[in-house]
Design a protein around this motif. Structure first.
Motif, mmCIF file in Angstrom:
data_model
loop_
_atom_site.group_PDB
_atom_site.id
_atom_site.type_symbol
_atom_site.label_atom_id
_atom_site.label_comp_id
_atom_site.label_asym_id
_atom_site.label_seq_id
_atom_site.Cartn_x
_atom_site.Cartn_y
_atom_site.Cartn_z
ATOM 1 N N ASN A 126 -31.795 -56.060 8.962
ATOM 2 C CA ASN A 126 -32.093 -55.152 10.057
ATOM 3 C C ASN A 126 -31.384 -55.718 11.270
ATOM 4 O O ASN A 126 -31.310 -56.939 11.427
ATOM 5 C CB ASN A 126 -33.591 -55.100 10.339
ATOM 6 C CG ASN A 126 -34.334 -54.506 9.179
ATOM 7 O OD1 ASN A 126 -33.928 -53.509 8.621
ATOM 8 N ND2 ASN A 126 -35.434 -55.136 8.796
ATOM 9 N N PHE A 127 -30.829 -54.853 12.081
ATOM 10 C CA PHE A 127 -30.392 -55.374 13.353
ATOM 11 C C PHE A 127 -30.891 -54.507 14.477
ATOM 12 O O PHE A 127 -31.086 -53.321 14.346
ATOM 13 C CB PHE A 127 -28.903 -55.724 13.421
ATOM 14 C CG PHE A 127 -27.914 -54.603 13.484
ATOM 15 C CD1 PHE A 127 -27.086 -54.340 12.410
ATOM 16 C CD2 PHE A 127 -27.747 -53.851 14.636
ATOM 17 C CE1 PHE A 127 -26.138 -53.347 12.486
ATOM 18 C CE2 PHE A 127 -26.795 -52.870 14.719
ATOM 19 C CZ PHE A 127 -25.993 -52.613 13.628
ATOM 20 N N LYS A 128 -31.157 -55.211 15.565
ATOM 21 C CA LYS A 128 -31.727 -54.600 16.762
ATOM 22 C C LYS A 128 -30.708 -54.804 17.881
ATOM 23 O O LYS A 128 -30.344 -55.939 18.191
ATOM 24 C CB LYS A 128 -33.043 -55.290 17.103
ATOM 25 C CG LYS A 128 -33.670 -54.841 18.396
ATOM 26 C CD LYS A 128 -34.963 -55.634 18.614
ATOM 27 C CE LYS A 128 -35.524 -55.410 19.987
ATOM 28 N NZ LYS A 128 -36.761 -56.160 20.187
ATOM 29 N N TRP A 129 -30.228 -53.695 18.432
ATOM 30 C CA TRP A 129 -29.277 -53.752 19.543
ATOM 31 C C TRP A 129 -30.006 -53.292 20.794
ATOM 32 O O TRP A 129 -30.639 -52.250 20.799
ATOM 33 C CB TRP A 129 -28.094 -52.842 19.269
ATOM 34 C CG TRP A 129 -26.935 -53.161 20.166
ATOM 35 C CD1 TRP A 129 -26.905 -53.057 21.523
ATOM 36 C CD2 TRP A 129 -25.673 -53.642 19.761
ATOM 37 N NE1 TRP A 129 -25.684 -53.441 21.993
ATOM 38 C CE2 TRP A 129 -24.905 -53.811 20.934
ATOM 39 C CE3 TRP A 129 -25.107 -53.940 18.523
ATOM 40 C CZ2 TRP A 129 -23.602 -54.262 20.900
ATOM 41 C CZ3 TRP A 129 -23.812 -54.391 18.496
ATOM 42 C CH2 TRP A 129 -23.067 -54.552 19.675
ATOM 43 N N LYS A 130 -29.877 -54.055 21.866
ATOM 44 C CA LYS A 130 -30.634 -53.770 23.077
ATOM 45 C C LYS A 130 -29.696 -53.757 24.281
ATOM 46 O O LYS A 130 -28.762 -54.551 24.350
ATOM 47 C CB LYS A 130 -31.693 -54.852 23.239
ATOM 48 C CG LYS A 130 -32.592 -54.705 24.429
ATOM 49 C CD LYS A 130 -33.705 -55.737 24.341
ATOM 50 C CE LYS A 130 -33.892 -56.453 25.630
ATOM 51 N NZ LYS A 130 -34.993 -57.384 25.630
ATOM 52 N N ILE A 131 -29.937 -52.833 25.204
ATOM 53 C CA ILE A 131 -29.300 -52.870 26.521
ATOM 54 C C ILE A 131 -30.412 -52.851 27.559
ATOM 55 O O ILE A 131 -31.458 -52.229 27.357
ATOM 56 C CB ILE A 131 -28.310 -51.699 26.735
ATOM 57 C CG1 ILE A 131 -28.968 -50.342 26.531
ATOM 58 C CG2 ILE A 131 -27.101 -51.843 25.851
ATOM 59 C CD1 ILE A 131 -28.064 -49.172 26.856
ATOM 60 N N TRP A 132 -30.213 -53.576 28.659
ATOM 61 C CA TRP A 132 -31.238 -53.645 29.681
ATOM 62 C C TRP A 132 -30.610 -53.966 31.037
ATOM 63 O O TRP A 132 -29.468 -54.376 31.114
ATOM 64 C CB TRP A 132 -32.312 -54.662 29.311
ATOM 65 C CG TRP A 132 -31.882 -56.096 29.342
ATOM 66 C CD1 TRP A 132 -32.038 -56.972 30.376
ATOM 67 C CD2 TRP A 132 -31.221 -56.825 28.298
ATOM 68 N NE1 TRP A 132 -31.518 -58.197 30.036
ATOM 69 C CE2 TRP A 132 -31.003 -58.138 28.772
ATOM 70 C CE3 TRP A 132 -30.788 -56.503 27.014
ATOM 71 C CZ2 TRP A 132 -30.379 -59.119 28.005
ATOM 72 C CZ3 TRP A 132 -30.161 -57.467 26.253
ATOM 73 C CH2 TRP A 132 -29.962 -58.758 26.746
ATOM 74 N N THR A 133 -31.413 -53.762 32.076
ATOM 75 C CA THR A 133 -30.979 -54.060 33.439
ATOM 76 C C THR A 133 -31.755 -55.266 33.962
ATOM 77 O O THR A 133 -32.721 -55.714 33.342
ATOM 78 C CB THR A 133 -31.231 -52.872 34.387
ATOM 79 O OG1 THR A 133 -32.641 -52.701 34.539
ATOM 80 C CG2 THR A 133 -30.595 -51.592 33.873
ATOM 81 N N HIS A 134 -31.345 -55.745 35.113
ATOM 82 C CA HIS A 134 -32.053 -56.868 35.747
ATOM 83 C C HIS A 134 -33.417 -56.448 36.282
ATOM 84 O O HIS A 134 -34.242 -57.299 36.601
ATOM 85 C CB HIS A 134 -31.197 -57.458 36.875
ATOM 86 C CG HIS A 134 -29.919 -58.058 36.373
ATOM 87 N ND1 HIS A 134 -29.873 -59.215 35.639
ATOM 88 C CD2 HIS A 134 -28.641 -57.632 36.466
ATOM 89 C CE1 HIS A 134 -28.630 -59.493 35.310
ATOM 90 N NE2 HIS A 134 -27.865 -58.544 35.807
ATOM 91 N N THR A 135 -33.663 -55.146 36.356
ATOM 92 C CA THR A 135 -34.972 -54.659 36.818
ATOM 93 C C THR A 135 -35.824 -54.165 35.643
ATOM 94 O O THR A 135 -36.740 -53.375 35.821
ATOM 95 C CB THR A 135 -34.799 -53.544 37.863
ATOM 96 O OG1 THR A 135 -33.980 -52.514 37.318
ATOM 97 C CG2 THR A 135 -34.173 -54.086 39.143
#
Length: 149
Positions: A126-135
Motif C-alpha cells: 500500500n502506498f500513501k501519498w500526501k500533500i500538505w501546507t504549513h498551516t
C-alpha cells in the motif's frame, strides 16, 4: 518546432501506456479532493504490477479548496512487516512537482518520477501519498501496487 512536436508526441505516448488507477481518497473533501491517479507504465487498471529497479511516473490530479504559496509532499510505503517513508520524498517541496502558488478550487496535476529500489521485497504494497501546507491543510490518497523482479 520539431522539439515541440516531439514533446507533444511523447506526452501522448506516455498517456497511452498509463492507466487510471483506483485509489482511496482519505483527505477531507472540504480541504482538498484527489480527482484522478495515473501510474505509468501500469497497464492493468485493476492490478498494478511494477518492476523493481525501474522508474515509474506517478501523476495525480487534485483540487485544493485553499490557496497557498507552497506545499509539501511525501510518500509512505507499507505492507505486513514493512513500513517506511520513501527516502527521496519524506517532506519534499511539492512546488517542484506541481505549479505554485495553489489557487482554491483550481485543479492541478502533480507529477513525480518514482524510482523503485531493488532492495524492496517482492509483494503487494500500500502506498500513501500526501500533500500538505504549513498551516495543516492536507489531502492524501492510498492505493495498492505489486512489486516484482
Amino acid at each position: 518546432m520539431a522539439a515541440k512536436f516531439l514533446l507533444i508526441f511523447f506526452a501522448l505516448f506516455g498517456f497511452a501506456f498509463s492507466e487510471v488507477i483506483p485509489f482511496i481518497d482519505r483527505g477531507d473533501y472540504s480541504v482538498c479532493e484527489i480527482n484522478k491517479l495515473r501510474i505509468t507504465p501500469c497497464k492493468n487498471q485493476t492490478h498494478c504490477t511494477l518492476k523493481k529497479g525501474s522508474t515509474v511516473r506517478i501523476s495525480f490530479d487534485f483540487t485544493p479548496k485553499f490557496s497557498s504559496d507552497s506545499i509539501m509532499t511525501g510518500l509512505l510505503w507499507y505492507n505486513e512487516g514493512f513500513k517506511n517513508s520513501y527516502s527521496e520524498l519524506p517532506n519534499a517541496d511539492g512546488c517542484l512537482y506541481t505549479p505554485c502558488p495553489l489557487e482554491a478550487d483550481k485543479k492541478q496535476t502533480l507529477n513525480y518520477d518514482l524510482q523503485i529500489a531493488n532492495r524492496l521485497p517482492d509483494g503487494e504494497y500500500n502506498f500513501k501519498w500526501k500533500i500538505w501546507t504549513h498551516t495543516d491543510e492536507e489531502c492524501y490518497f492510498e492505493t495498492t501496487i505489486e512489486l516484482e523482479r
